[in-house]
Scaffold this motif. Structure first.
Motif, PDB file in Angstrom:
ATOM      1  N   TRP A   1      -6.185   4.184  -3.144  1.00 30.04           N
ATOM      2  CA  TRP A   1      -6.126   2.885  -3.793  1.00 30.04           C
ATOM      3  C   TRP A   1      -6.693   2.958  -5.202  1.00 30.04           C
ATOM      4  O   TRP A   1      -7.611   3.734  -5.466  1.00 30.04           O
ATOM      5  CB  TRP A   1      -6.910   1.854  -2.983  1.00 30.04           C
TER       6      TRP A   1
ATOM      7  N   ALA B   1       6.816  -0.658   5.640  1.00 28.55           N
ATOM      8  CA  ALA B   1       6.391  -1.580   4.586  1.00 28.55           C
ATOM      9  C   ALA B   1       7.562  -1.937   3.676  1.00 28.55           C
ATOM     10  O   ALA B   1       7.717  -3.102   3.266  1.00 28.55           O
ATOM     11  CB  ALA B   1       5.255  -0.963   3.775  1.00 28.55           C
TER      12      ALA B   1
ATOM     13  N   GLY C   1      -8.524  -2.119  -0.386  1.00 25.30           N
ATOM     14  CA  GLY C   1      -7.372  -2.977  -0.130  1.00 25.30           C
ATOM     15  C   GLY C   1      -7.760  -4.240   0.602  1.00 25.30           C
ATOM     16  O   GLY C   1      -7.300  -5.344   0.271  1.00 25.30           O
TER      17      GLY C   1
ATOM     18  N   SER D   1      -0.537   4.368  -0.654  1.00 23.77           N
ATOM     19  CA  SER D   1      -1.470   5.491  -0.648  1.00 23.77           C
ATOM     20  C   SER D   1      -0.985   6.559   0.327  1.00 23.77           C
ATOM     21  O   SER D   1      -0.053   6.340   1.108  1.00 23.77           O
ATOM     22  CB  SER D   1      -2.876   5.016  -0.275  1.00 23.77           C
TER      23      SER D   1
ATOM     24  N   GLY E   1      -1.104   2.625  -5.205  1.00 22.20           N
ATOM     25  CA  GLY E   1      -1.110   3.990  -4.699  1.00 22.20           C
ATOM     26  C   GLY E   1      -1.260   4.984  -5.825  1.00 22.20           C
ATOM     27  O   GLY E   1      -1.011   4.663  -7.000  1.00 22.20           O
TER      28      GLY E   1
ATOM     29  N   LEU F   1       5.183   3.732   5.373  1.00 20.70           N
ATOM     30  CA  LEU F   1       5.741   3.249   4.110  1.00 20.70           C
ATOM     31  C   LEU F   1       7.165   2.754   4.299  1.00 20.70           C
ATOM     32  O   LEU F   1       7.575   1.762   3.670  1.00 20.70           O
ATOM     33  CB  LEU F   1       5.692   4.346   3.055  1.00 20.70           C
TER      34      LEU F   1
ATOM     35  N   MET G   1      -0.040   6.178   4.079  1.00 21.61           N
ATOM     36  CA  MET G   1       1.154   5.417   4.438  1.00 21.61           C
ATOM     37  C   MET G   1       2.356   6.321   4.703  1.00 21.61           C
ATOM     38  O   MET G   1       3.385   5.858   5.178  1.00 21.61           O
ATOM     39  CB  MET G   1       1.485   4.416   3.332  1.00 21.61           C
TER      40      MET G   1
ATOM     41  N   ASP H   1       0.854  -1.185   0.000  1.00 24.06           N
ATOM     42  CA  ASP H   1       0.000   0.000   0.000  1.00 24.06           C
ATOM     43  C   ASP H   1       0.897   1.244   0.000  1.00 24.06           C
ATOM     44  O   ASP H   1       1.665   1.466   0.932  1.00 24.06           O
ATOM     45  CB  ASP H   1      -0.880  -0.034   1.259  1.00 24.06           C
TER      46      ASP H   1
ATOM     47  N   GLY I   1       0.127  -2.821   4.553  1.00 29.18           N
ATOM     48  CA  GLY I   1      -0.511  -1.517   4.494  1.00 29.18           C
ATOM     49  C   GLY I   1      -1.217  -1.198   5.793  1.00 29.18           C
ATOM     50  O   GLY I   1      -1.211  -1.990   6.743  1.00 29.18           O
ATOM     51  N   ASP I   2      -1.845  -0.016   5.844  1.00 27.32           N
ATOM     52  CA  ASP I   2      -2.556   0.358   7.069  1.00 27.32           C
ATOM     53  C   ASP I   2      -3.976  -0.190   7.100  1.00 27.32           C
ATOM     54  O   ASP I   2      -4.653  -0.130   8.126  1.00 27.32           O
ATOM     55  CB  ASP I   2      -2.553   1.875   7.266  1.00 27.32           C
TER      56      ASP I   2
END
Length: 296
Positions: A164, A108, A194, A89, A132, A105, A92, A87, A187-188
């Protein structure tokens, strides 16, 4: 190029093994022994040395007895194909005030790079999907050090932007991620799209795991006084007194996490949580950690 994997996370890599939880499907992909030969844990046979074989695989004791070079082979697990769905987006990009150097991010990125390192060690294939800014970017699955470098370049170039992608833009996931492949969503999980795509992939016999990446501030709500909260993707703002809002926020946030975990469990998706101010190996150990070194 900066190493994407922090030293403490890299130290945990020997304890991790990527393997599906479900029985292997037809086609030879999954956690089962194949008849392919190579490096592995269970000895299979000797064969004569051939130019290009690694010297460390020569059985020197057998050479001393026979004066001939033989290479040890072993039965190995069939290779897995790992997909990392990241993710990227706008949400993040959030970090904690106490740790502004690590955003969601960033976490991630590090988790994805760690999984790539494990897949490379296992001889597995791996690919990268980045969601994203309303689009999906793919690094098609392959194996080897060059594939790792391609994925690292894509991870280094990431910026948290937009939201997304729409369903039509996610179509390559259905074309590339095959039944029996292992997909890890990083991702969150604040975007319904998502979570929904993870459920759909799991329903279509893809092996799906999930790591929800959250901030320490979301866990603790340490704010004081008047505070303005802004939705970086939707733009909405809320001005509130932090002390009076704290108990309500924590209760609602805990309820939302519980509901998400139940929803993913119902879909057969293994799930773990990563707080960016805590050691990053914790969620990977929960999903992929060995019960003991050298064991499963």
């Amino acid at each position: 190029m900066i190493d994407l994997i922090p030293p403490d996370l890299r130290a945990a890599l020997p304890d991790l093994r990527l393997a599906p939880r479900r029985p292997a499907v037809a086609g030879g992909i999954g956690q089962h022994h194949s008849r392919s030969r190579g490096e592995g844990l269970e000895f299979s046979q000797y064969r004569a040395y051939e130019p290009g074989d690694e010297l460390r695989r020569i059985d020197w004791k057998l050479y001393a007895r026979s004066d001939r070079y033989f290479v040890r082979e072993a039965e190995r697990d069939s290779p897995l194909t790992l997909w990392l769905l990241v993710d990227a987006s706008a949400s993040m990009g959030q970090a904690d005030a106490a740790r502004p150097d690590r955003s969601r991010l960033d976490a991630a990125r590090a988790l994805a790079a760690a999984c790539i390192a494990v897949a490379l060690r296992q001889g597995d294939r791996f690919g990268l999907a980045i969601a994203g800014d309303g689009r999906l970017d793919l690094v098609p699955a392959a194996d080897g050090p060059r594939q790792r470098d391609r994925c690292h370049l894509a991870l280094h170039a990431l910026h948290a932007r937009g939201g997304w992608p729409e369903d039509a833009a996610l179509r390559p996931l259905w074309e590339r991620v095959a039944a029996g492949d292992l997909l890890l969503l990083l991702g969150d999980h604040f975007d319904e799209a998502g979570v929904a795509v993870a459920e759909r992939l799991a329903a279509a016999r893809r092996e799906v795991s999930s790591i929800q990446i959250l901030t320490g501030e979301e866990r603790d709500f340490p704010f004081r006084g008047g505070h303005r909260f802004r939705d970086v993707e939707g733009g909405a703002e809320v001005l509130t007194d932090a002390a009076s809002a704290r108990s309500g926020f924590l209760a609602e946030f805990a309820a939302a996490r519980t509901a998400l975990a139940a929803r993913l469990a119902a879909a057969g998706i293994a799930h773990a949580t990563c707080f960016i101010d805590e050691p990053l190996d914790a969620p990977l150990r929960r999903l992929f950690g060995l019960r003991g070194r050298g064991g499963e």
